[in-house]
Design a protein around this motif. Structure first.
Motif, PDB file in Angstrom:
ATOM      1  N   VAL A 357      84.620  -6.756   8.492  1.00 22.67           N
ATOM      2  CA  VAL A 357      84.224  -8.147   8.752  1.00 22.67           C
ATOM      3  C   VAL A 357      82.884  -8.129   9.493  1.00 22.67           C
ATOM      4  CG1 VAL A 357      84.885 -10.336   9.817  1.00 22.67           C
ATOM      5  CG2 VAL A 357      86.658  -8.788   8.961  1.00 22.67           C
ATOM      6  N   PRO A 358      81.852  -8.795   8.953  1.00 18.24           N
ATOM      7  CA  PRO A 358      80.549  -8.792   9.624  1.00 18.24           C
ATOM      8  C   PRO A 358      80.648  -9.356  11.044  1.00 18.24           C
ATOM      9  CG  PRO A 358      80.349  -9.662   7.396  1.00 18.24           C
ATOM     10  CD  PRO A 358      81.826  -9.529   7.690  1.00 18.24           C
ATOM     11  N   GLU A 359      79.803  -8.846  11.935  1.00 18.95           N
ATOM     12  CA  GLU A 359      79.946  -9.175  13.347  1.00 18.95           C
ATOM     13  C   GLU A 359      79.947 -10.684  13.601  1.00 18.95           C
ATOM     14  OE1 GLU A 359      77.047  -7.532  16.052  1.00 18.95           O
ATOM     15  OE2 GLU A 359      77.923  -8.641  17.730  1.00 18.95           O
ATOM     16  N   GLN A 361      80.741 -13.132  11.702  1.00 18.30           N
ATOM     17  CA  GLN A 361      81.987 -13.746  11.222  1.00 18.30           C
ATOM     18  C   GLN A 361      83.162 -13.342  12.117  1.00 18.30           C
ATOM     19  OE1 GLN A 361      82.847 -12.668   7.169  1.00 18.30           O
ATOM     20  NE2 GLN A 361      84.614 -14.055   7.025  1.00 18.30           N
ATOM     21  N   MET A 365      85.709 -15.765  14.113  1.00 19.32           N
ATOM     22  CA  MET A 365      87.174 -15.707  13.970  1.00 19.32           C
ATOM     23  C   MET A 365      87.831 -15.671  15.338  1.00 19.32           C
ATOM     24  SD  MET A 365      87.626 -13.014  10.809  1.00 19.32           S
ATOM     25  CE  MET A 365      89.395 -13.119  10.621  1.00 19.32           C
TER      26      MET A 365
END
Lengths: 395, 254
Positions: A357-359, A361, A365
């Motif tokens: 998961v890209p930082e 994003q 979350m």
């Protein structure tokens, strides 16, 4: 849902009538519950505020609130053409199903602008409105253009009544909104205070007071997606056995903005219950302040009072101030409070990133998960979904 | 046609934490399809190796390089390493309250797909995939809607790690003491799942204290890591010798 027809849209004439009625009832004490009278800003209070903002006199309950924001708001104080109430509905950011399910209370946008901030405070009475309610859902959206708008609203909910209120102030400039609620025995009020206008330069100063009688239940949800400067004061008095107050707040404090909560819950009768859960996600150069006072009178035995405030700092330039205050004069009570302030946890972030998961994003979350604890408790699904979306939470 | 380049090459790796050297010239080569076990006493640098492979912050690489299929990993972020095919099964998988397993894996899987130029999976395909892999790990489908690792037992967490591995389909898997905290039944479930996922294209590094897991996941090569370097390498018989004699005699003769 039952629909209720309320006062006709407020014109200057109608406003004047209200004012006359209110002034008369204030003078004689007739027609309004006793507590309502205490909602007026007195001249002394106004002088107090004037001193605060002009002289920066030290005030404990404004300790963490930079009043420069307020001064900026005053600087915007150039009266503009007032908005027509018909325009207000179009400016609502709330979805149709939320609007459609509620009765629109008359707007106050057509009222004249005060000429100075101090007239704004003193003049609150000039714009006062009073509503008596029993059942239903109501939408109140005070709105105005640039400048300062003061407003006093008193709402009485009859014994055994059940009312949902949605208060969505819309303004560019400063809106001073004083709302007093009176809950007769057994009444239930659910008050939503979403602020999600995308208009820059929205300054809100909300003073809410609620008088909660025996077996009555007051719930408020202060949900902030964006406001340049927002201070909410909530003063709740639980005056009869079985009275309850549940205060929730979730805020995404956007860069360079202020979110400020000042709460006082007074347990004035035995077997009363209060609960506060507030969460603020604080972005760069923004500030979150939370002051929560619980005052338990000597006679308020068997009180239950809970308070929690959690702040999540987005980066090192964000600031959060949190101050719980408990004053307990009864000996058989259960009171708890908790405060946490911190950054996103690196191990959670790494876990999400290590799975791809890209930082950016991953941070979103975790932010969403943080606020979800409060959002999950919003009973109105339309409002909950809308705010989830506006706060950047997953559907 | 496969090239001769190893899946993973670690070359003379020196790593410090807060100025203190932990890895002191570690060399390792892993070929596709192989299972390597790394064993060693406490403090040897096993967890540091896992953390450095995943790209965790706070580890200073003072010398050496890590190559995945010939490309250096050192400049890549943790998510880029994941997209490149590395999967680290954590020793202590963290709880993430408020983020459901579905939400998490949707984001992870779609980021992997985006890195490969593929469109996001639609919900039906995603759910079908997740349910299929959950079955492999004997996980109740209800765990998909629960928050990631929240309230999971130690065994559930480790199974959830292998479940995620199955979903993300990596080329290099690092199991960091996955056997710790597992009872015999859970160890068997996890090991069976790992064995089912062994393919000629996928490599595994099994970091462990104990021989036990290697009875289930049979390694091709066993390494002993001590004081920041690999001091002995051999076949599965090296792990048997460790089990019988302990580290000391083996380290003394090295």
């Amino acid at each position: 849902m039952q629909m209720v027809t309320l006062n006709p849209p407020l014109s200057l004439e109608v406003g004047a009538q209200h004012l006359t009625q209110l002034l008369r009832s204030q003078a004689t004490g007739e027609g309004l519950p006793g507590e309502v009278r205490s909602a007026w800003l007195t001249a002394a209070q106004t002088a107090d505020l004037q001193q605060l903002f002009t002289e920066q006199r030290y005030r404990e309950d404004w300790k963490y609130t930079p009043v420069e924001f307020f001064r900026q708001a005053w600087a915007l104080d150039t009266p503009r053409a007032p908005q027509r109430s018909a325009d207000i509905a179009e400016r609502f950011i709330l979805p149709e199903e939320v609007r459609g399910s509620a009765t629109l209370l008359p707007a106050v946008a057509s009222l004249p602008q005060p000429t100075s901030p101090w007239e704004a405070f003193l003049g609150a009475a000039r714009y006062a409105q009073h509503y008596s309610m029993k059942e239903g859902a109501f939408l109140l959206a005070p709105s105005h253009g640039e400048g300062v708008l003061p407003l006093l609203i008193t709402i009485s909910v009859a014994a055994g009544g059940s009312v949902e209120l949605l208060l969505t102030p819309q303004s560019k400039g400063l809106l001073v909104l004083r709302v007093h609620l009176h809950l007769a025995p057994g009444a239930q009020v659910r008050l939503y205070l979403p602020t999600d206008t995308q208009v820059s330069g929205t300054y809100l100063y909300m003073l809410l007071s609620a008088h909660v009688e025996r077996e009555a239940r007051f719930e408020s949800f202060d949900l902030t997606a964006y406001a340049a400067w927002k201070r909410t004061e909530q003063k709740v008095r639980l005056s009869g056995p079985g009275a309850e107050a549940h205060l929730y707040g979730a805020a995404r404090v956007q860069p360079n903005t202020l979110w400020d909560q000042a709460i006082r819950i007074e347990h004035a009768a035995p077997h009363t219950h209060s609960n506060q859960l507030f969460k603020s996600l604080v972005h760069a150069r923004a500030r979150s302040t939370f002051q929560g006072r619980i005052y338990v009178h000597r006679e308020a035995q068997k009180t239950n009072a809970y308070q929690s405030h959690k702040a999540l700092l987005w980066d090192a330039t964000a600031a959060a101030y949190s101050r719980p205050q408990l004053e307990i004069f009864a000996d058989d009570v259960r009171c708890t409070h908790g405060v946490t302030t911190g950054f996103l946890q690196g191990d959670m972030l790494l876990y999400l990133q290590a799975r791809g998961v890209p930082e950016a994003q991953a941070r979103e979350m975790l932010a969403g998960a943080f606020l979800a604890e409060v959002l999950d408790r919003v009973p109105h699904t339309g409002i909950q979904e809308h705010l989830r979306h506006r706060l950047g939470l997953p559907e | 046609m496969k090239t001769e380049t190893p899946m993973l090459q670690i070359q003379d790796l020196h790593v410090s934490v807060e100025g203190r050297p932990i890895l002191k010239g570690l060399n390792l080569e892993v070929q596709a399809g192989q299972v390597h076990a790394i064993m060693g006493p406490n403090g040897a640098g096993k967890s540091t190796l896992a953390a450095v492979l995943a790209g965790k912050e706070g580890y200073e690489i003072t010398a050496g390089d890590i190559l995945l299929e010939g490309q250096s990993l050192l400049e890549l972020s943790p998510e880029e390493r994941s997209h490149a095919g590395i999967f680290l099964a954590f020793q202590y998988p963290v709880e993430i309250p408020g983020v459901s397993m579905v939400q998490f894996l949707r984001a992870a899987l779609n980021a992997h797909r985006a890195a490969k130029g593929l469109d996001p999976l639609d919900t039906a395909d995603l759910m079908a995939l997740l349910k299929e892999k959950a079955q492999l790990l004997k996980l109740d489908p209800s765990f998909l809607t629960r928050s990631v690792n929240e309230g999971f037992s130690g065994g559930e967490r480790k199974r959830a790690e292998i479940f995620q591995m199955a979903v993300l389909d990596p080329s290099l898997v690092v199991l960091d003491e996955t056997d710790s905290g597992l009872d015999i039944d859970a160890l068997k479930v996890v090991s069976d799942a790992v064995n089912a996922l062994r393919t000629p294209e996928r490599a595994f590094i099994v970091i462990t204290h104990y021989y036990r897991i290697l009875q289930h996941i049979r390694p091709d090569v066993v390494h002993i890591l001590a004081d920041g370097r690999i001091v002995r390498s051999g076949g599965p018989e090296l792990a048997v010798a460790l089990e019988e004699k302990g580290y000391e005699p083996l380290l003394a003769t090295s």
